[in-house]
Design a protein around this motif. Structure first.
Motif, PDB file in Angstrom:
ATOM      1  N   ILE A 327       0.852  -1.208   0.000  1.00 46.27           N
ATOM      2  CA  ILE A 327       0.000   0.000   0.000  1.00 46.27           C
ATOM      3  C   ILE A 327       0.883   1.251   0.000  1.00 46.27           C
ATOM      4  CG2 ILE A 327      -1.695   1.324   1.365  1.00 46.27           C
ATOM      5  CD1 ILE A 327      -2.891  -1.439   2.203  1.00 46.27           C
ATOM      6  N   GLU A 328       1.969   1.206   0.753  1.00 43.58           N
ATOM      7  CA  GLU A 328       2.889   2.369   0.759  1.00 43.58           C
ATOM      8  C   GLU A 328       3.556   2.560  -0.591  1.00 43.58           C
ATOM      9  OE1 GLU A 328       4.574   3.123   5.220  1.00 43.58           O
ATOM     10  OE2 GLU A 328       5.609   1.628   4.015  1.00 43.58           O
ATOM     11  N   GLU A 329       4.004   1.433  -1.157  1.00 45.62           N
ATOM     12  CA  GLU A 329       4.729   1.513  -2.434  1.00 45.62           C
ATOM     13  C   GLU A 329       3.811   1.917  -3.586  1.00 45.62           C
ATOM     14  OE1 GLU A 329       8.051   0.829  -3.097  1.00 45.62           O
ATOM     15  OE2 GLU A 329       8.404   0.692  -0.933  1.00 45.62           O
ATOM     16  N   ARG A 330       2.543   1.560  -3.495  1.00 46.29           N
ATOM     17  CA  ARG A 330       1.598   1.867  -4.571  1.00 46.29           C
ATOM     18  C   ARG A 330       0.522   2.839  -4.081  1.00 46.29           C
ATOM     19  NH1 ARG A 330       5.206   1.093  -6.938  1.00 46.29           N
ATOM     20  NH2 ARG A 330       5.824  -0.663  -8.227  1.00 46.29           N
ATOM     21  N   TRP A 331       0.974   3.788  -3.300  1.00 48.49           N
ATOM     22  CA  TRP A 331       0.103   4.790  -2.672  1.00 48.49           C
ATOM     23  C   TRP A 331      -0.761   5.512  -3.704  1.00 48.49           C
ATOM     24  CZ3 TRP A 331      -0.818   5.404   2.396  1.00 48.49           C
ATOM     25  CH2 TRP A 331      -1.425   6.581   2.819  1.00 48.49           C
ATOM     26  N   ASP A 332      -0.147   5.932  -4.801  1.00 45.76           N
ATOM     27  CA  ASP A 332      -0.910   6.711  -5.781  1.00 45.76           C
ATOM     28  C   ASP A 332      -2.036   5.892  -6.409  1.00 45.76           C
ATOM     29  OD1 ASP A 332       0.620   8.836  -5.228  1.00 45.76           O
ATOM     30  OD2 ASP A 332       1.916   8.667  -6.992  1.00 45.76           O
ATOM     31  N   SER A 333      -1.772   4.598  -6.665  1.00 43.83           N
ATOM     32  CA  SER A 333      -2.838   3.784  -7.271  1.00 43.83           C
ATOM     33  C   SER A 333      -3.926   3.427  -6.262  1.00 43.83           C
ATOM     34  CB  SER A 333      -2.350   2.439  -7.809  1.00 43.83           C
ATOM     35  OG  SER A 333      -1.033   2.370  -8.119  1.00 43.83           O
ATOM     36  N   LEU A 334      -3.545   3.183  -5.012  1.00 39.90           N
ATOM     37  CA  LEU A 334      -4.528   2.628  -4.074  1.00 39.90           C
ATOM     38  C   LEU A 334      -5.172   3.678  -3.178  1.00 39.90           C
ATOM     39  CD1 LEU A 334      -2.621  -0.646  -3.073  1.00 39.90           C
ATOM     40  CD2 LEU A 334      -4.495  -0.401  -4.678  1.00 39.90           C
ATOM     41  N   GLY A 336      -4.317   7.455  -3.610  1.00 44.79           N
ATOM     42  CA  GLY A 336      -4.540   8.596  -4.502  1.00 44.79           C
ATOM     43  C   GLY A 336      -5.102   9.798  -3.769  1.00 44.79           C
ATOM     44  N   LYS A 337      -6.146  10.397  -4.346  1.00 43.72           N
ATOM     45  CA  LYS A 337      -6.732  11.599  -3.743  1.00 43.72           C
ATOM     46  C   LYS A 337      -7.916  11.276  -2.843  1.00 43.72           C
ATOM     47  CE  LYS A 337      -4.023  14.404  -5.982  1.00 43.72           C
ATOM     48  NZ  LYS A 337      -2.842  14.868  -5.241  1.00 43.72           N
ATOM     49  N   MET A 338      -8.283  10.013  -2.771  1.00 44.05           N
ATOM     50  CA  MET A 338      -9.352   9.635  -1.839  1.00 44.05           C
ATOM     51  C   MET A 338      -9.216   8.159  -1.460  1.00 44.05           C
ATOM     52  SD  MET A 338     -11.811  10.258   0.113  1.00 44.05           S
ATOM     53  CE  MET A 338     -12.094  11.993  -0.195  1.00 44.05           C
ATOM     54  N   PRO A 339      -8.884   7.899  -0.198  1.00 44.65           N
ATOM     55  CA  PRO A 339      -8.760   6.507   0.232  1.00 44.65           C
ATOM     56  C   PRO A 339     -10.141   5.849   0.302  1.00 44.65           C
ATOM     57  CG  PRO A 339      -8.196   8.038   2.021  1.00 44.65           C
ATOM     58  CD  PRO A 339      -8.612   8.863   0.853  1.00 44.65           C
ATOM     59  N   HIS A 368     -17.788  -0.052  -8.354  1.00 44.15           N
ATOM     60  CA  HIS A 368     -17.044  -1.235  -7.902  1.00 44.15           C
ATOM     61  C   HIS A 368     -15.839  -1.547  -8.771  1.00 44.15           C
ATOM     62  CE1 HIS A 368     -21.268  -2.688  -6.533  1.00 44.15           C
ATOM     63  NE2 HIS A 368     -20.685  -2.029  -5.551  1.00 44.15           N
ATOM     64  N   ASN A 369     -15.789  -0.914  -9.926  1.00 41.34           N
ATOM     65  CA  ASN A 369     -14.734  -1.253 -10.886  1.00 41.34           C
ATOM     66  C   ASN A 369     -13.574  -0.248 -10.807  1.00 41.34           C
ATOM     67  OD1 ASN A 369     -13.292  -2.326 -13.006  1.00 41.34           O
ATOM     68  ND2 ASN A 369     -14.700  -1.616 -14.610  1.00 41.34           N
ATOM     69  N   GLY A 370     -12.910  -0.250  -9.652  1.00 40.62           N
ATOM     70  CA  GLY A 370     -11.773   0.661  -9.484  1.00 40.62           C
ATOM     71  C   GLY A 370     -12.149   2.028  -8.968  1.00 40.62           C
ATOM     72  N   GLY A 371     -13.376   2.159  -8.396  1.00 40.23           N
ATOM     73  CA  GLY A 371     -13.754   3.414  -7.738  1.00 40.23           C
ATOM     74  C   GLY A 371     -13.110   3.479  -6.352  1.00 40.23           C
ATOM     75  N   SER A 372     -13.185   4.672  -5.718  1.00 41.58           N
ATOM     76  CA  SER A 372     -12.593   4.840  -4.384  1.00 41.58           C
ATOM     77  C   SER A 372     -13.704   4.981  -3.359  1.00 41.58           C
ATOM     78  CB  SER A 372     -11.719   6.096  -4.354  1.00 41.58           C
ATOM     79  OG  SER A 372     -10.695   5.960  -5.307  1.00 41.58           O
ATOM     80  N   TYR A 413     -15.998   7.617  -5.000  1.00 47.42           N
ATOM     81  CA  TYR A 413     -15.376   8.571  -5.931  1.00 47.42           C
ATOM     82  C   TYR A 413     -14.941   7.827  -7.189  1.00 47.42           C
ATOM     83  CZ  TYR A 413     -15.126  12.195  -2.297  1.00 47.42           C
ATOM     84  OH  TYR A 413     -15.437  13.143  -1.347  1.00 47.42           O
ATOM     85  N   ASP A 414     -14.788   8.582  -8.272  1.00 47.66           N
ATOM     86  CA  ASP A 414     -14.384   7.995  -9.557  1.00 47.66           C
ATOM     87  C   ASP A 414     -13.005   8.484  -9.980  1.00 47.66           C
ATOM     88  OD1 ASP A 414     -16.776   6.694  -9.851  1.00 47.66           O
ATOM     89  OD2 ASP A 414     -17.648   8.130 -11.252  1.00 47.66           O
ATOM     90  N   GLY A 415     -12.484   7.818 -11.004  1.00 46.93           N
ATOM     91  CA  GLY A 415     -11.224   8.271 -11.609  1.00 46.93           C
ATOM     92  C   GLY A 415     -10.046   7.462 -11.085  1.00 46.93           C
ATOM     93  N   LYS A 416      -8.972   7.473 -11.875  1.00 41.36           N
ATOM     94  CA  LYS A 416      -7.810   6.673 -11.506  1.00 41.36           C
ATOM     95  C   LYS A 416      -7.246   7.056 -10.148  1.00 41.36           C
ATOM     96  CE  LYS A 416      -5.605   4.593 -15.416  1.00 41.36           C
ATOM     97  NZ  LYS A 416      -4.514   4.502 -16.332  1.00 41.36           N
ATOM     98  N   ASN A 417      -7.336   8.349  -9.812  1.00 43.97           N
ATOM     99  CA  ASN A 417      -6.825   8.729  -8.492  1.00 43.97           C
ATOM    100  C   ASN A 417      -7.908   9.277  -7.562  1.00 43.97           C
ATOM    101  OD1 ASN A 417      -7.142  10.978  -9.981  1.00 43.97           O
ATOM    102  ND2 ASN A 417      -4.948  11.344 -10.266  1.00 43.97           N
TER     103      ASN A 417
END
Ligand code: GLC
Length: 465
Positions: A327-334, A336-339, A368-372, A413-417
C-alpha cells in the motif's frame, strides 16, 4: 483555525450519524444507507447489515450499546423469516442484505430483503458473516456474553455455520459463492472463491468459536470449525499469496500437471498473468490474490479482503506487513486523492463487457470497478494500527478529511486517483460518515481495536504438507 474546522467535521459527522438512525417501535434498531433527499431512495432508505457495521462500531466505542442490542434482537428473528424467489424457498441461515420499517394499519413491522428484491437478485452472503463478527465485537465491548448464549442466538449461529461448514461439492476449504455476494453486489467476476468472502468467512469462524456454548454440541461444532480453519489458513496463505517471487514462479509454471504433488495445482497458465502486474508489483510488498479456482487466478488487488485479512490475522504477521508495504509503495494507485480503491486495476474494454455484462454503473475506474470508497478508511486504519504502523492510516485520514465534508460525504469517488465524486454516488452516505468517524475513534482509542481484531490463532492446528 484548523482545529475549529476539524471540530466541526466531527460534530457534523456525529450529527449526521444520529440522523441516520432507524427507529422501530420507538427503539433505535439500525441506520439507513444514505439520507440523500435529491435522489430516488431505491433501497438506500433501508438498513444494510454490512453498512451498519462501521456505524455500530462507532456506537460501541461511544458506549451507545442499546442500538446494537436492538439490532441483534430484531435480526435474529428476521433470519428465520421465509425467503422466496418465485416459488423457490431458499434455505434458512442467511441474514438479510437489508431491512426496512414499514407501517401496517395497526402497527409497524420489519420488511427484509434476502436478495429476493435486490437488483440482480444477488445473494447477500457477507451479511451473515458480518453479523457474527459484529456480535463478537458487541460481546467484547460490553463484556457480556449472555446475548450470544441465548438459545435463539446459538440457533442462529448454528444455522449460519451449517450452511458454511455443511457438505458441498468441493475439494478446497474455501467458501464457494455466486457473483456479487458481498460489498461488490453486482456482477464483477467475484464469483467462485473471492477474497472478500474468504476473509470474512475466516473472521466469522473465529468469532463463532468464541461465541458458542461449549456443551457437547458446541464442542463438536468448534471441532468442525478448527478442522476447517487449519486447512483454510494454509490454503489462503500459500495459494493466494502474490509477490514478486511468487510471480516469478507462476511465470515459469508448467501447465496441465496431473497428480498429487504437482507444483501448479490449480493449473494457472503463465499466459494468464496480466501485463499490468509485471510493472505494478513492487520489489517490496505483496498481497492476497482476488480469487483462485481451477485455471483461474484473479490478480486484481481487492482492498476489503486484504485489510480484513490483516485485521483477522488470516495472513501471517510477515504477510500483513508486506500488504502494508505494498500500500505504501503503490500509494498513488490505491490511496490517490481519496482513500481507498475498492480494487485495482479497473477492467476495461472487452474484459469489462465480459466480466460486468457491460454494466454502465461499473465502467472503468468507477463504483465497484476501481472506484474509491471512503468506507474502507476505517479498515485501513485498524489494519495499520494493529501492525503498529498507524502513520499509514493517519496519512490516509488526512487526505480524506480535506474533502469529505465539502463533498457532502459521497458514497464513492471515480477516476484513476479518486478526484471525481462518483457519477451516481449518493450523498450523506452513512458508512462514509461512520467509516471516517470510526477511523478517528480507533486512532484515539486503541484499546477498542480488540473489538474487531484477532491475534494469530493458536487453537486450530496448523496444516502442513
Ligand atoms: C451498494 C453497494 C453495497 C451497499 C449498498 C448500500 O449496493 O454496492 O455494498 O451495501 O449500496 O449502501
Amino acid at each position: 483555525m484548523v482545529l475549529a474546522n476539524k471540530k466541526s467535521i466531527i460534530q457534523q459527522a456525529n450529527e449526521l450519524l444520529e440522523q441516520s438512525i432507524i427507529y422501530y417501535q420507538n427503539r433505535p434498531v439500525g441506520t439507513v444507507a444514505a439520507t440523500d433527499s435529491e435522489r430516488d431512495a431505491l433501497n438506500y432508505d433501508q438498513c444494510f447489515i454490512r453498512d451498519f457495521v462501521p456505524a455500530a462500531l462507532v456506537f460501541l466505542i461511544q458506549g451507545k450499546t442499546d442500538i446494537l442490542h436492538n439490532f441483534f434482537m430484531e435480526t435474529v428473528v428476521l433470519q428465520k423469516q421465509e425467503r422466496r424467489i418465485d416459488c423457490y424457498q431458499a434455505p434458512p441461515g442467511l441474514m438479510p442484505a437489508s431491512f426496512k420499517v414499514e407501517s401496517g394499519e395497526v402497527e409497524q413491522y420489519l420488511h427484509a430483503d434476502f436478495g429476493d428484491k435486490a437488483i440482480g437478485r444477488v445473494t447477500p452472503i457477507d451479511s451473515c458473516l458480518w453479523w457474527i463478527i459484529l456480535l463478537r465485537a458487541y460481546v467484547k465491548a460490553t463484556d457480556d456474553i449472555s446475548i450470544a448464549h441465548r438459545p435463539d442466538f446459538q440457533e442462529a449461529l448454528k444455522f449460519i455455520l451449517n450452511i458454511c461448514l455443511g457438505p458441498q461439492f468441493e475439494m478446497t476449504p474455501t467458501l464457494l459463492v455466486p457473483d456479487g455476494a458481498c460489498m461488490i453486489d453486482r456482477r464483477m467476476g467475484v464469483d467462485g472463491y473471492p477474497l472478500e468472502i474468504q476473509a470474512l468467512f475466516y473472521a466469522a469462524l473465529r468469532s463463532a468459536r468464541e461465541l458458542l456454548i461449549t456443551d457437547t454440541e458446541g464442542k463438536n461444532t468448534i471441532a468442525r470449525i478448527n478442522n476447517r480453519l487449519s486447512s483454510f489458513v494454509f490454503h489462503m496463505r500459500y495459494y493466494y499469496w502474490l509477490d514478486l517471487k511468487k510471480l516469478n514462479e507462476i511465470h515459469r509454471y508448467q501447465g496441465d500437471q496431473f497428480g498429487e504433488s504437482v507444483v501448479n495445482k490449480f493449473n494457472i497458465y503463465p499466459e494468464s498473468i496480466p501485463y499490468w502486474i509485471t510493472e505494478w508489483m513492487p520489489d517490496r510488498g505483496g498481497y492476497l490474490a482476488g480469487n483462485l479456482g481451477p485455471g483461474r487466478m484473479d490478480f486484481r488487488f481487492f482492498s476489503l479482503g486484504n485489510l480484513m485479512a490483516i485485521i483477522s490475522s488470516l495472513t501471517t504477521d510477515h504477510e500483513s506487513h508486506e500488504i502494508l508495504n505494498l500500500i505504501e509503495e503503490r500509494w498513488d494507485s490505491l490511496i490517490g486523492k481519496m482513500p481507498m480503491k475498492i480494487c485495482f486495476p479497473a477492467v476495461e474494454g472487452l474484459a469489462w463487457q465480459i466480466i460486468t455484462g457491460s454494466d454502465p454503473k461499473n465502467t472503468p475506474w468507477s463504483y465497484h470497478n476501481g472506484g474509491s470508497w471512503p468506507i474502507l478508511l476505517w479498515m485501513l486504519m485498524a489494519a495499520a494500527q494493529k501492525m503498529e504502523r498507524a502513520e499509514i492510516g493517519e496519512r490516509a485520514v488526512a487526505i480524506a478529511e480535506t474533502r469529505l465534508m465539502d463533498d457532502r460525504w459521497p458514497e464513492y469517488y471515480d477516476g484513476k486517483n479518486g478526484r471525481l465524486v462518483g457519477k451516481s454516488a449518493r450523498m450523506f452516505q452513512t458508512w462514509t460518515i461512520a467509516g471516517w468517524l470510526l477511523a478517528k475513534l480507533l486512532r484515539d482509542n486503541p484499546r477498542c481495536l480488540k473489538f474487531i481484531c484477532f491475534e494469530q490463532d493458536t487453537e486450530a492446528d496448523a496444516c502442513t504438507i
